[in-house]
Design a protein around this motif. Structure first.
Motif, PDB file in Angstrom:
ATOM      1  N   THR A 156      -6.247  -9.241  41.155  1.00 11.75           N
ATOM      2  CA  THR A 156      -5.061  -8.808  41.898  1.00 11.75           C
ATOM      3  C   THR A 156      -5.394  -7.742  42.941  1.00 11.75           C
ATOM      4  O   THR A 156      -4.496  -7.080  43.460  1.00 11.75           O
ATOM      5  N   ARG A 157      -6.672  -7.614  43.223  1.00 12.62           N
ATOM      6  CA  ARG A 157      -7.136  -6.529  44.086  1.00 12.62           C
ATOM      7  C   ARG A 157      -6.405  -6.460  45.431  1.00 12.62           C
ATOM      8  O   ARG A 157      -5.973  -5.391  45.859  1.00 12.62           O
ATOM      9  N   SER A 158      -6.270  -7.620  46.083  1.00 17.60           N
ATOM     10  CA  SER A 158      -5.725  -7.609  47.447  1.00 17.60           C
ATOM     11  C   SER A 158      -4.284  -7.114  47.500  1.00 17.60           C
ATOM     12  O   SER A 158      -3.838  -6.604  48.526  1.00 17.60           O
ATOM     13  N   SER A 159      -3.540  -7.274  46.414  1.00 19.79           N
ATOM     14  CA  SER A 159      -2.170  -6.760  46.423  1.00 19.79           C
ATOM     15  C   SER A 159      -2.077  -5.386  45.765  1.00 19.79           C
ATOM     16  O   SER A 159      -1.250  -4.554  46.137  1.00 19.79           O
ATOM     17  N   LEU A 160      -2.962  -5.139  44.795  1.00 27.80           N
ATOM     18  CA  LEU A 160      -2.894  -3.874  44.063  1.00 27.80           C
ATOM     19  C   LEU A 160      -3.381  -2.690  44.910  1.00 27.80           C
ATOM     20  O   LEU A 160      -2.756  -1.611  44.906  1.00 27.80           O
ATOM     21  N   ALA A 161      -4.462  -2.903  45.652  1.00 21.89           N
ATOM     22  CA  ALA A 161      -5.034  -1.793  46.435  1.00 21.89           C
ATOM     23  C   ALA A 161      -4.026  -1.226  47.450  1.00 21.89           C
ATOM     24  O   ALA A 161      -3.835  -0.001  47.509  1.00 21.89           O
ATOM     25  N   PRO A 162      -3.341  -2.070  48.234  1.00 18.24           N
ATOM     26  CA  PRO A 162      -2.351  -1.500  49.163  1.00 18.24           C
ATOM     27  C   PRO A 162      -1.211  -0.779  48.440  1.00 18.24           C
ATOM     28  O   PRO A 162      -0.675   0.210  48.950  1.00 18.24           O
ATOM     29  N   LEU A 163      -0.874  -1.255  47.228  1.00 20.16           N
ATOM     30  CA  LEU A 163       0.187  -0.580  46.465  1.00 20.16           C
ATOM     31  C   LEU A 163      -0.236   0.826  46.060  1.00 20.16           C
ATOM     32  O   LEU A 163       0.589   1.744  45.981  1.00 20.16           O
ATOM     33  N   ILE A 164      -1.525   0.978  45.773  1.00 26.42           N
ATOM     34  CA  ILE A 164      -2.029   2.312  45.423  1.00 26.42           C
ATOM     35  C   ILE A 164      -2.036   3.200  46.663  1.00 26.42           C
ATOM     36  O   ILE A 164      -1.663   4.374  46.623  1.00 26.42           O
ATOM     37  N   VAL A 165      -2.436   2.617  47.788  1.00 28.62           N
ATOM     38  CA  VAL A 165      -2.587   3.393  49.019  1.00 28.62           C
ATOM     39  C   VAL A 165      -1.230   3.833  49.582  1.00 28.62           C
ATOM     40  O   VAL A 165      -1.077   4.979  50.034  1.00 28.62           O
ATOM     41  N   ALA A 166      -0.256   2.925  49.530  1.00 31.73           N
ATOM     42  CA  ALA A 166       1.021   3.153  50.226  1.00 31.73           C
ATOM     43  C   ALA A 166       1.659   4.521  49.935  1.00 31.73           C
ATOM     44  O   ALA A 166       1.917   5.289  50.877  1.00 31.73           O
ATOM     45  N   PRO A 167       1.920   4.866  48.662  1.00 30.19           N
ATOM     46  CA  PRO A 167       2.601   6.144  48.435  1.00 30.19           C
ATOM     47  C   PRO A 167       1.780   7.368  48.823  1.00 30.19           C
ATOM     48  O   PRO A 167       2.313   8.351  49.339  1.00 30.19           O
ATOM     49  N   ILE A 168       0.451   7.276  48.597  1.00 33.09           N
ATOM     50  CA  ILE A 168      -0.385   8.455  48.864  1.00 33.09           C
ATOM     51  C   ILE A 168      -0.632   8.615  50.366  1.00 33.09           C
ATOM     52  O   ILE A 168      -1.006   9.698  50.833  1.00 33.09           O
ATOM     53  N   SER A 169      -0.419   7.547  51.112  1.00 32.19           N
ATOM     54  CA  SER A 169      -0.636   7.654  52.559  1.00 32.19           C
ATOM     55  C   SER A 169       0.541   8.342  53.260  1.00 32.19           C
ATOM     56  O   SER A 169       0.441   8.690  54.441  1.00 32.19           O
ATOM     57  N   VAL A 170       1.638   8.543  52.540  1.00 36.13           N
ATOM     58  CA  VAL A 170       2.834   9.149  53.166  1.00 36.13           C
ATOM     59  C   VAL A 170       2.545  10.530  53.760  1.00 36.13           C
ATOM     60  O   VAL A 170       2.863  10.780  54.929  1.00 36.13           O
ATOM     61  N   PRO A 171       1.917  11.463  52.990  1.00 36.78           N
ATOM     62  CA  PRO A 171       1.628  12.769  53.615  1.00 36.78           C
ATOM     63  C   PRO A 171       0.692  12.667  54.815  1.00 36.78           C
ATOM     64  O   PRO A 171       0.819  13.444  55.774  1.00 36.78           O
ATOM     65  N   LEU A 172      -0.227  11.707  54.778  1.00 34.64           N
ATOM     66  CA  LEU A 172      -1.119  11.504  55.928  1.00 34.64           C
ATOM     67  C   LEU A 172      -0.314  11.081  57.149  1.00 34.64           C
ATOM     68  O   LEU A 172      -0.488  11.601  58.259  1.00 34.64           O
ATOM     69  N   LEU A 173       0.580  10.138  56.889  1.00 36.52           N
ATOM     70  CA  LEU A 173       1.392   9.585  57.975  1.00 36.52           C
ATOM     71  C   LEU A 173       2.317  10.658  58.557  1.00 36.52           C
ATOM     72  O   LEU A 173       2.422  10.809  59.786  1.00 36.52           O
ATOM     73  N   ILE A 174       2.942  11.417  57.668  1.00 40.38           N
ATOM     74  CA  ILE A 174       3.851  12.479  58.135  1.00 40.38           C
ATOM     75  C   ILE A 174       3.064  13.530  58.911  1.00 40.38           C
ATOM     76  O   ILE A 174       3.459  13.956  60.004  1.00 40.38           O
ATOM     77  N   GLY A 175       1.928  13.945  58.339  1.00 40.95           N
ATOM     78  CA  GLY A 175       1.122  14.975  58.997  1.00 40.95           C
ATOM     79  C   GLY A 175       0.684  14.561  60.388  1.00 40.95           C
ATOM     80  O   GLY A 175       0.834  15.319  61.360  1.00 40.95           O
ATOM     81  N   ALA A 176       0.150  13.332  60.509  1.00 39.58           N
ATOM     82  CA  ALA A 176      -0.372  12.877  61.803  1.00 39.58           C
ATOM     83  C   ALA A 176       0.759  12.626  62.803  1.00 39.58           C
ATOM     84  O   ALA A 176       0.696  13.075  63.952  1.00 39.58           O
ATOM     85  N   SER A 177       1.804  11.934  62.366  1.00 36.10           N
ATOM     86  CA  SER A 177       2.878  11.576  63.311  1.00 36.10           C
ATOM     87  C   SER A 177       3.652  12.821  63.756  1.00 36.10           C
ATOM     88  O   SER A 177       4.039  12.946  64.932  1.00 36.10           O
ATOM     89  N   GLN A 178       3.842  13.754  62.835  1.00 36.29           N
ATOM     90  CA  GLN A 178       4.574  14.968  63.206  1.00 36.29           C
ATOM     91  C   GLN A 178       3.737  15.896  64.095  1.00 36.29           C
ATOM     92  O   GLN A 178       4.279  16.663  64.876  1.00 36.29           O
ATOM     93  N   THR A 179       2.425  15.803  63.959  1.00 34.75           N
ATOM     94  CA  THR A 179       1.563  16.552  64.888  1.00 34.75           C
ATOM     95  C   THR A 179       1.782  16.027  66.309  1.00 34.75           C
ATOM     96  O   THR A 179       1.936  16.799  67.265  1.00 34.75           O
ATOM     97  N   PHE A 180       1.820  14.705  66.438  1.00 36.83           N
ATOM     98  CA  PHE A 180       2.107  14.075  67.735  1.00 36.83           C
ATOM     99  C   PHE A 180       3.458  14.548  68.265  1.00 36.83           C
ATOM    100  O   PHE A 180       3.603  14.961  69.418  1.00 36.83           O
ATOM    101  N   GLU A 181       4.462  14.457  67.390  1.00 37.54           N
ATOM    102  CA  GLU A 181       5.832  14.788  67.767  1.00 37.54           C
ATOM    103  C   GLU A 181       5.916  16.250  68.236  1.00 37.54           C
ATOM    104  O   GLU A 181       6.565  16.557  69.242  1.00 37.54           O
ATOM    105  N   SER A 182       5.247  17.121  67.471  1.00 36.27           N
ATOM    106  CA  SER A 182       5.275  18.542  67.816  1.00 36.27           C
ATOM    107  C   SER A 182       4.605  18.797  69.158  1.00 36.27           C
ATOM    108  O   SER A 182       5.045  19.647  69.943  1.00 36.27           O
ATOM    109  N   LEU A 183       3.553  18.075  69.428  1.00 35.53           N
ATOM    110  CA  LEU A 183       2.859  18.233  70.716  1.00 35.53           C
ATOM    111  C   LEU A 183       3.765  17.796  71.861  1.00 35.53           C
ATOM    112  O   LEU A 183       3.837  18.454  72.904  1.00 35.53           O
ATOM    113  N   ILE A 184       4.472  16.706  71.653  1.00 35.32           N
ATOM    114  CA  ILE A 184       5.365  16.200  72.710  1.00 35.32           C
ATOM    115  C   ILE A 184       6.506  17.178  72.969  1.00 35.32           C
ATOM    116  O   ILE A 184       6.867  17.461  74.111  1.00 35.32           O
ATOM    117  N   LEU A 185       7.069  17.709  71.883  1.00 33.62           N
ATOM    118  CA  LEU A 185       8.220  18.606  72.000  1.00 33.62           C
ATOM    119  C   LEU A 185       7.801  20.061  72.230  1.00 33.62           C
ATOM    120  O   LEU A 185       8.654  20.951  72.211  1.00 33.62           O
TER     121      LEU A 185
END
Lengths: 245, 227
Positions: free
Chosen positions: B164-193
């Motif tokens: 089940t690797r191909s479906s399980l691995a993204p499930l593990i990654v998805a929740p933990i990637s949230v702080p990465l996504l917020i950190g990177a996207s908000q850095t962009f947003e802050s630079l623009i604003l």
């Protein structure tokens, strides 16, 4: 064969003084263990789920000794090699390598002294034969000859720049042997080592076993074909239904 | 012949191996990147194509495509190693943490390449608000790629050998990637604003460091469990 620049020189008889040229840490460990077995298994048992694969295995391998393990398909020969290689933890019993128990913190150091060649090689098909060995060279840093020299020893210098996916099974096995020749482990584990090899390559296997033992190391050679083992090994044990006979 | 290889020598050798294999196979830039480009192109077609909306969608689409296809890059990397190859490396006495670092480094470089390559497409199709500081925004992309590559390498190692690797691995990654996504996207947003980037940059940095520590500490146990 070219000068192998042995990492360690042992006598075939244990207990006699020896000379070592590797790291100080290895020296200390080896000097502590020269009088004891290279491999010692006591009451080793392995289960895959509820199915027992090995039961009550007792086996000793002395310095300078090579042992053949034969038996029918599915008897547990490869599992036994897995245990000795430290890659498979037994469910029961104990394993001692180089005179000491196998402990987590010593594993990388211990494993550097173990070389294993199985019927399936660990080569990367996208890389050339030379690149595969150069990777080993860079990763270990402790080799007795260069990747190219090792390929020359196994007669593959001319194919060094061919991708391993474009080479035959026999050439891949030879390259795997070249890896053992250049890293010069003290304990070599060969799983069906003579399969897919021509007479010249089988001689390379036999010489590798001989030189490893001569240098005070040891070898465990697995084959389902007893006659292959009997050609070069004096001590052969049979594994049947998970136990040694 | 030479002394024992140290941590970084081993890590760089592993990274070089992965990049060499990728350069021969060409999967990331020959398969993943074209699909990422298609995804960037398809989103405007799925909306009402009003320029004002597209402008607002630009960066969310960028990060979403980066997340989904970056994950593909890293999981492909970890999926290409066979059990016997893992065992061979283990028996060479390679430091499992160096192996983790090397794999993550190679995946991060490839992921950064993919994200840099899709950036012009975002500009072309979405006409987004310009980012005044290219340097800090590039750092955010690199930080995101490093974090996601380490996370994916970890997930790939946890699920290696599973059907089940191909479906399980993204499930593990998805929740933990949230702080990465917020950190990177908000850095962009802050630079623009033109706001302070301190908080999102700190979130991104702490997440990346936490993943690095987790990866290094769990590498030996994961190697034992998967060889």
């Amino acid at each position: 064969m070219a000068n192998l620049g042995l990492v360690a020189h042992f006598p075939c008889a244990p207990g006699v003084e020896f000379r070592v040229s590797s790291s100080a840490r290895t020296d200390r460990r080896l000097s502590r263990t020269v009088n004891s077995s290279l491999v010692s298994l006591r009451g080793v048992g392995v289960r895959f789920g509820p199915t027992p694969v090995l039961t009550g295995i007792d086996l000793d391998l002395a310095h300078g000794e090579a042992i053949g393990v034969t038996g029918p398909n599915g008897a547990g020969k490869s599992t036994l090699l897995g245990v000795i290689s430290t890659l498979l933890a037994p469910n029961e019993g104990s394993l001692e390598l180089f005179g000491g128990p196998v402990q987590r913190r010593d594993l990388p150091q211990m494993r550097r002294n173990i070389g294993m060649s199985a019927h399936e090689t660990g080569l990367y098909p996208e890389l050339t034969l030379l690149e595969n060995l150069q990777l080993v060279e860079r990763l270990t840093g402790e080799v007795v000859m260069s990747a190219m020299q090792a390929l020359e020893v196994v007669g593959l210098a001319g194919a060094a720049h061919r991708r391993s996916s474009a080479t035959s099974a026999g050439m891949q096995r030879r390259t795997d042997l070249a890896r053992l020749i250049m890293t010069r482990p003290q304990l070599i584990l060969l799983d069906e080592a003579h399969a897919a090899l021509d007479a010249d390559a089988r001689d390379i296997v036999d010489r590798l076993i001989h030189r490893t033992c001569e240098a005070g190391g040891g070898a465990v050679v697995v084959s389902h074909d007893r006659s292959v083992l009997a050609r070069s090994l004096e001590r052969i044990v049979e594994i049947r239904a998970g136990g040694l006979t | 012949m030479s002394g024992r290889s140290g941590f970084w020598t081993q890590a760089l050798a592993i990274a070089k191996r992965d990049l060499l294999i990728e350069s021969r196979g060409g999967e990331v830039f020959g398969v993943v990147l074209p699909f990422a480009a298609v995804a960037v192109f398809v989103v405007p077609l799925a909306t009402d194509a009003l320029a004002t909306r597209l402008d607002q969608l630009a960066y969310p689409v960028y990060w979403l495509v980066g997340l989904l296809f970056g994950l593909q890059v890293a999981l492909r990397q970890t999926g290409t190693e066979t059990m016997i190859q893992r065992r061979t490396l283990a028996l060479l006495g390679i430091d499992p943490a160096a192996r983790f670092a090397g794999r993550s480094l190679a995946a991060a470089l490839l992921m950064t390449g993919v994200m840099v390559a899709i950036a012009p497409l975002i500009v072309l199709f979405y006409d987004p608000r310009a980012i005044p500081a290219i340097g800090p925004s590039l750092l955010a992309v690199v930080g995101f790629a490093i974090g996601l590559s380490m996370l994916s390498t970890l997930a790939g190692d946890v699920t290696v050998g599973l059907r089940t690797r191909s479906s399980l691995a993204p499930l593990i990654v998805a929740p933990i990637s949230v702080p990465l996504l917020i950190g990177a996207s908000q850095t962009f947003e802050s630079l623009i604003l033109d706001r302070s980037t301190m908080a999102p940059a700190l979130l991104l940095t702490v997440t990346v460091l936490s993943l690095a520590v987790t990866g290094v500490l769990t590498a030996p146990a994961l190697e034992d469990a998967t060889t």
